[in-house]
Design a protein around this motif. Structure first.
Motif, PDB file in Angstrom:
ATOM      1  N   SER A  45     -61.640 -98.643 -19.731  1.00  0.00           N
ATOM      2  CA  SER A  45     -62.995 -98.273 -20.164  1.00  0.00           C
ATOM      3  C   SER A  45     -63.864 -99.453 -20.562  1.00  0.00           C
ATOM      4  O   SER A  45     -65.028 -99.263 -20.906  1.00  0.00           O
ATOM      5  CB  SER A  45     -62.918 -97.291 -21.335  1.00  0.00           C
ATOM      6  N   ILE A  75     -64.642 -97.004 -16.212  1.00  0.00           N
ATOM      7  CA  ILE A  75     -65.439 -95.786 -16.235  1.00  0.00           C
ATOM      8  C   ILE A  75     -66.726 -96.084 -17.018  1.00  0.00           C
ATOM      9  O   ILE A  75     -66.781 -97.055 -17.783  1.00  0.00           O
ATOM     10  CB  ILE A  75     -64.698 -94.605 -16.900  1.00  0.00           C
ATOM     11  N   THR A  85     -64.287 -90.881 -27.921  1.00  0.00           N
ATOM     12  CA  THR A  85     -62.999 -91.500 -27.550  1.00  0.00           C
ATOM     13  C   THR A  85     -62.459 -92.361 -28.687  1.00  0.00           C
ATOM     14  O   THR A  85     -61.255 -92.503 -28.843  1.00  0.00           O
ATOM     15  CB  THR A  85     -63.088 -92.321 -26.239  1.00  0.00           C
ATOM     16  N   SER A 108     -64.733 -83.950 -21.327  1.00  0.00           N
ATOM     17  CA  SER A 108     -64.507 -83.355 -19.993  1.00  0.00           C
ATOM     18  C   SER A 108     -65.714 -83.579 -19.089  1.00  0.00           C
ATOM     19  O   SER A 108     -65.570 -83.858 -17.893  1.00  0.00           O
ATOM     20  CB  SER A 108     -64.251 -81.854 -20.114  1.00  0.00           C
ATOM     21  N   THR A 111     -65.810 -87.186 -17.930  1.00  0.00           N
ATOM     22  CA  THR A 111     -64.736 -87.344 -16.941  1.00  0.00           C
ATOM     23  C   THR A 111     -65.220 -86.827 -15.582  1.00  0.00           C
ATOM     24  O   THR A 111     -65.041 -87.478 -14.551  1.00  0.00           O
ATOM     25  CB  THR A 111     -63.484 -86.553 -17.393  1.00  0.00           C
ATOM     26  N   LYS A 112     -65.865 -85.674 -15.616  1.00  0.00           N
ATOM     27  CA  LYS A 112     -66.355 -85.080 -14.371  1.00  0.00           C
ATOM     28  C   LYS A 112     -67.373 -86.010 -13.683  1.00  0.00           C
ATOM     29  O   LYS A 112     -67.313 -86.238 -12.478  1.00  0.00           O
ATOM     30  CB  LYS A 112     -67.018 -83.731 -14.712  1.00  0.00           C
ATOM     31  N   ASN A 114     -67.621 -89.224 -13.952  1.00  0.00           N
ATOM     32  CA  ASN A 114     -66.933 -90.387 -13.383  1.00  0.00           C
ATOM     33  C   ASN A 114     -66.182 -90.009 -12.104  1.00  0.00           C
ATOM     34  O   ASN A 114     -66.133 -90.789 -11.153  1.00  0.00           O
ATOM     35  CB  ASN A 114     -65.992 -91.017 -14.409  1.00  0.00           C
ATOM     36  N   GLN A 131     -59.291 -92.902 -22.531  1.00  0.00           N
ATOM     37  CA  GLN A 131     -60.684 -92.697 -22.069  1.00  0.00           C
ATOM     38  C   GLN A 131     -60.762 -92.226 -20.619  1.00  0.00           C
ATOM     39  O   GLN A 131     -61.490 -91.295 -20.312  1.00  0.00           O
ATOM     40  CB  GLN A 131     -61.525 -93.969 -22.271  1.00  0.00           C
ATOM     41  N   PRO A 132     -60.051 -92.900 -19.679  1.00  0.00           N
ATOM     42  CA  PRO A 132     -60.149 -92.452 -18.270  1.00  0.00           C
ATOM     43  C   PRO A 132     -59.016 -91.533 -17.829  1.00  0.00           C
ATOM     44  O   PRO A 132     -58.854 -91.290 -16.636  1.00  0.00           O
ATOM     45  CB  PRO A 132     -60.074 -93.782 -17.500  1.00  0.00           C
ATOM     46  N   GLY A 134     -58.520 -88.480 -17.618  1.00  0.00           N
ATOM     47  CA  GLY A 134     -58.871 -87.295 -16.836  1.00  0.00           C
ATOM     48  C   GLY A 134     -59.124 -87.566 -15.367  1.00  0.00           C
ATOM     49  O   GLY A 134     -59.242 -86.624 -14.566  1.00  0.00           O
ATOM     50  N   LEU A 135     -59.186 -88.831 -14.982  1.00  0.00           N
ATOM     51  CA  LEU A 135     -59.415 -89.140 -13.564  1.00  0.00           C
ATOM     52  C   LEU A 135     -58.272 -88.641 -12.685  1.00  0.00           C
ATOM     53  O   LEU A 135     -58.396 -88.563 -11.471  1.00  0.00           O
ATOM     54  CB  LEU A 135     -59.590 -90.660 -13.372  1.00  0.00           C
ATOM     55  N   TYR A 168     -53.485 -83.796 -19.254  1.00  0.00           N
ATOM     56  CA  TYR A 168     -53.786 -84.707 -18.153  1.00  0.00           C
ATOM     57  C   TYR A 168     -52.551 -85.545 -17.808  1.00  0.00           C
ATOM     58  O   TYR A 168     -52.211 -85.739 -16.645  1.00  0.00           O
ATOM     59  CB  TYR A 168     -54.922 -85.662 -18.526  1.00  0.00           C
TER      60      TYR A 168
END
Ligand code: UDP
Length: 415
Positions: A45, A75, A85, A108, A111-112, A114, A131-132, A134-135, A168
């Motif tokens: 991040s 991100i 975060t 969320s 995340t979407k 990104n 932080q990332p 959810g990718l 995740y």
């Protein structure tokens, strides 16, 4: 966002040979050959500030030097996202957490965003920290191998936040933690890999004494009395106020000065507030120097560490604590809290002194200030310990071996 140009630094593989030995380099080359034609995409991040960026900035060019195509992206997110975060970070470390449904929703949502605007092109996707995390949703679309690298001590996390993040994490092919006690029960393979420092970076290389003197002068410091130094982002978990308290106890009987030096990280919105608190607490004491160090001041940090008589790291929580290895590499005696990955680096009374309280920290400081021979012995042991365990070449070898092992199905693998 893609990695900055300055990453293409002048790192040369052969320069590491005198430090780590030829066999370590040959081993690295052999492992790297297995990645010919593959891309390792690393995502976190921030490019600047904190230990993760510190490592990646050196590791990415080193991987490329081995002929492996590694690229680093970050991100993007709003200030509010990084507020959330940061709350997650504190909560995963076990701190008190007030996280609302809106906070989870914002995480969320970002995340979407990104997922929509970033490019995912790696054969191996190497995602760092929450932080990332959810990718991983992209795995359904593109497949590939995904590893999640956790730099946080999640041994006693806030349950809600961990549950949210864990949803995740379980989708990854593997998770990596810095110490055995950080791991959590997960249905995916877990790897234990400690972070590392780069002995050839501006942060750690040898410096001329004129350079050190120049840096001291620049910050208005005079080396006329023993100097206790803590280098850290201004973060409550680094307990800067506790450091001041311990210093004030020592100062009653021994003349010395304290330097608290640090900067801010783009993914840490609290740091300005903490800096103000520390400044206030230090007010009126001319022997306490609170220095705001701009980003990319590696030579300055190196010089401050080298000028120190003792280095402190009185964190309340810690991931690994790179500043410890940095200090030990410079053969400095260290007083540090027994939290997170610090005990891996500080073997109490062998490579430094561990403390548990402000009083304990003050006691250890007194011990070292009054016994320079013992302090020197600890520092020398510490350097050897770092050389054996916490240098970038070994760290990189472990990552590459992990990528190779990710197809195998074992529960916990110690590298
Ligand atoms: N650091 C820095 N400038 C600062 C404060 C810290 O360059 O103002 C560096 C420090 O030397 C170390 C890293 O940032 O390399 C911090 O890593 P650590 O694991 O100690 O803590 P984190 O910030 O990741 O919690």
């Amino acid at each position: 966002m893609q990695s900055p140009i300055h990453l293409q630094t002048r790192i040369r593989l052969q320069d590491y040979e005198p430090v780590v030995g030829r066999s370590s380099i040959e081993e690295l080359k052999m492992v790297a050959e297995k990645f010919s034609g593959k891309i390792i995409q690393i995502i976190n991040s921030t490019f600047v500030g904190g230990g993760v960026a510190e490592i990646l900035e050196r590791m990415v060019p080193l991987i490329n030097q081995l002929g492996v195509d590694a690229r680093w992206d970050v991100i993007t997110g709003s200030e509010e996202f990084f507020d959330v975060t940061k709350k997650f970070h504190n909560a995963l470390h076990g701190g008190p957490a007030k996280i609302s449904a809106e906070d989870f929703a914002l995480f969320s949502e970002v995340t979407k965003q990104n997922l929509e605007h970033m490019k995912f092109y790696g054969d191996i996707m190497f995602i760092h920290d929450p932080q990332p995390v959810g990718l991983i949703a992209m795995k359904k679309e593109i497949g590939k191998k995904w590893a999640w690298r956790c730099h946080i001590d999640v041994s006693k996390p806030d349950k809600n936040v961990w549950k949210f993040i864990r949803n995740y994490v379980v989708e990854y092919d593997a998770a990596v933690f810095s110490a055995p006690n950080f791991s959590q029960e997960l249905p995916i393979p877990q790897f234990m890999i400690t972070p590392s420092i780069d002995p050839l970076s501006d942060k750690n290389k040898e410096l001329e004494s004129a350079t050190i003197d120049g840096v001291l002068k620049k910050y208005g410091l005079v080396s006329d009395k023993p100097m206790i130094v803590q280098i850290s982002r201004f973060d409550r978990l680094k307990d800067p106020l506790g450091v001041i308290q311990a210093f004030q106890m020592v100062k009653k009987s021994l003349d010395c000065q304290l330097v608290l030096a640090g900067g801010t990280a783009t993914d840490d919105p609290e740091s300005t507030e903490v800096y103000q608190e520390v400044k206030k607490k230090a007010e009126g004491n001319p022997d306490i120097h609170v220095l705001l160090v701009p980003p990319e001041s590696d030579i300055d940090i190196n010089a401050l560490q080298r000028a120190a008589t003792i280095i402190m790291q009185k964190s309340l929580k810690e991931g690994f604590g790179l500043t410890i290895s940095e200090a030990l590499w410079k053969s400095k005696p260290v007083v540090a809290s027994a939290v997170g990955g610090i005990p891996l680096q500080i073997r109490n009374k062998l490579t430094g002194l561990l403390c548990y309280t402000v009083e304990g920290a003050a006691y250890a400081l007194r011990q070292l200030l009054t016994n320079p021979e013992y302090a020197g012995w600890l520092g020398r042991n510490g350097k050897e310990h770092v050389k054996q365990n916490f240098l970038i070449t070994g760290h990189l070898r472990n990552y590459l071996l992990m990528f190779l092992a990710m197809d195998q199905h074992s529960d916990v693998i110690y590298l």
